[in-house]
Every structure is written in structure tokens, then in C-alpha cells.
Write an enzyme that holds these catalytic residues in place. Structure first.
Site, PDB file in Angstrom:
ATOM      1  CG  ASP A   1      -0.436   0.245   2.517  1.00 31.86           C
ATOM      2  OD1 ASP A   1       0.810   0.406   2.619  1.00 31.86           O
ATOM      3  OD2 ASP A   1      -1.199   0.312   3.488  1.00 31.86           O
ATOM      4  CG  HIS A   2      -0.561   4.785   1.524  1.00 33.90           C
ATOM      5  ND1 HIS A   2      -1.738   4.052   1.586  1.00 33.90           N
ATOM      6  CD2 HIS A   2      -0.374   5.310   2.751  1.00 33.90           C
ATOM      7  CE1 HIS A   2      -2.239   4.156   2.810  1.00 33.90           C
ATOM      8  NE2 HIS A   2      -1.441   4.914   3.531  1.00 33.90           N
TER       9      HIS A   2
ATOM     10  CB  CYS B   1       0.521  -2.528   4.703  1.00 34.91           C
ATOM     11  SG  CYS B   1       0.174  -3.594   6.123  1.00 34.91           S
ATOM     12  N   GLY B   2       2.101  -0.769   6.350  1.00 36.61           N
ATOM     13  CA  GLY B   2       2.821  -0.137   7.447  1.00 36.61           C
ATOM     14  C   GLY B   2       3.250  -1.137   8.498  1.00 36.61           C
ATOM     15  CB  THR B   3       1.509  -2.926  11.036  1.00 36.42           C
ATOM     16  OG1 THR B   3       0.256  -3.260  10.406  1.00 36.42           O
ATOM     17  CG2 THR B   3       1.417  -1.543  11.658  1.00 36.42           C
ATOM     18  N   GLY B   4       2.093  -4.663   8.281  1.00 35.75           N
ATOM     19  CA  GLY B   4       1.907  -6.026   7.770  1.00 35.75           C
ATOM     20  C   GLY B   4       0.602  -6.645   8.242  1.00 35.75           C
ATOM     21  CB  ILE B   5      -1.414  -6.057  11.283  1.00 35.11           C
ATOM     22  CG1 ILE B   5      -0.232  -6.374  12.207  1.00 35.11           C
ATOM     23  CG2 ILE B   5      -2.721  -6.574  11.886  1.00 35.11           C
ATOM     24  CD1 ILE B   5      -0.244  -5.593  13.513  1.00 35.11           C
ATOM     25  N   GLY B   6      -2.697  -5.407   8.488  1.00 32.74           N
ATOM     26  CA  GLY B   6      -3.894  -5.244   7.657  1.00 32.74           C
ATOM     27  C   GLY B   6      -3.840  -6.105   6.410  1.00 32.74           C
TER      28      GLY B   6
ATOM     29  NE  ARG C   1       3.535 -32.887  14.840  1.00 30.41           N
ATOM     30  CZ  ARG C   1       4.835 -32.878  14.552  1.00 30.41           C
ATOM     31  NH1 ARG C   1       5.324 -33.755  13.681  1.00 30.41           N
ATOM     32  NH2 ARG C   1       5.649 -32.008  15.119  1.00 30.41           N
TER      33      ARG C   1
END
Ligand code: RB5
Length: 156
Positions: free
Chosen positions: A8-9, A65-70, A132
Site C-alpha cells: 500500500d502507500h 503495508c505499514g505494519t503487515g497486519i492489515g 501431521r
């Protein structure tokens, strides 16, 4: 390996550096944007990249992105995508060995670029352990509300 790449930006220049590094290592990179730093919404970029992995033609995706979380949250909404935020060696390695992660997410505002590149190489070089863990990964797609549809790697 063919790799879908998007950001993203908050991570446009880091995305370009990742693309360069991956191509230098011999990978084929599909850069899905964005290509300038105008504000965008990360799910608009996560979804096409995740779909490219689940339905083809990519084998893996890399999202920044900024955090990777979104990006990670959005990618995991695509049935069959297994996205993980990679923040250290153990998360990079174990997301492959145990979870067969097919989407790697990074936070360009939290992680120095050299560290992103290093963790990405480790992730790409780490095989899935199978056994597994294959049973458990298959159950991810069986979680109520999740439907993977046809898997590109079915039978592999
Ligand atoms: C954009 O400001 C920021 O929210 C985004 O890059 C990302 O960090 C979201 O998870």
C-alpha cells in the site's frame, strides 16, 4: 518461483526493493502495485495477490503495508490463502514448516528493509514439513465459513 507482490502507500519503495531482490535471485515477480505513494486501501491490493496464489498463476505472494497486519488480515479472507506476518526468524521458518504459509506479510514502518529481505529469503527457502501438519492445515479450510474451492496444489 512465480511470486505476486503488492503493498500500500506505506511501502511502495520497499516493494520496489523486494521486487529487485527477488528478481536478482531468479524469481518471476508479478508486481500488482501500487506504483506511487498516493493513499490507497490495502485490502484492494491484498485480495488480488492472495487470489493469484490460490487460483494461480503465482506460487506465493508477498504483501507489505505499514505494519503487515492489515494486509495479513485481508489476505486471509481469501479462501485457501495462508498469510502470516513474518517478524523474526522463527515466525518466518515456522510459518512455512508447520503452516505451509503461502503469503508473507511485512510491516515497512516497523521492520528495516534489510531485515525484510533476509526474512523473505528464509521463508522462501523453508519447505513445509507435511505429515501431521498437513492434516492441520487442511482443517483450516474446513473451519466453518471457510471454503477453499479447488486447491492448485491438491495432490501435491
Ligand atoms: C496505512 O496508514 C496503514 O494503516 C497500513 O499501511 C497498515 O499498516 C495497516 O495494517
Amino acid at each position: 518461483m512465480r511470486i505476486a507482490l503488492a503493498a500500500d502507500h506505506a511501502a511502495v519503495s520497499e516493494k520496489a526493493a523486494v521486487a529487485e531482490d527477488l528478481r536478482a535471485a531468479g524469481h518471476e515477480v508479478d508486481d500488482l502495485g501500487p506504483f506511487d505513494e498516493r493513499s490507497v486501501d490495502y485490502p484492494d491490493y491484498a485480495a488480488p495477490a492472495a487470489r493469484a496464489v490460490v487460483a494461480g498463476p503465482a506460487e506465493r505472494a508477498v504483501l507489505l503495508c505499514g505494519t503487515g497486519i492489515g494486509q495479513c488480515m485481508a489476505a486471509n479472507k481469501v479462501p485457501g490463502a495462508r498469510a502470516a506476518v513474518l517478524w523474526n526468524d522463527a515466525s518466518a521458518e515456522m510459518s512455512r514448516r508447520h503452516n505451509d504459509a503461502n503469503v508473507a506479510c511485512f510491516g515497512a514502518r516497523l521492520q528495516p528493509l534489510p531485515e525484510i529481505l533476509r526474512l523473505l529469503r528464509l521463508w522462501l527457502d523453508t519447505p513445509f514439513d507435511g505429515g501431521r501438519h498437513a492434516r492441520r492445515v487442511a482443517k483450516i479450510d474446513g473451519v466453518p465459513g471457510a471454503s477453499a474451492g479447488p486447491r492448485r496444489d491438491a495432490g501435491a
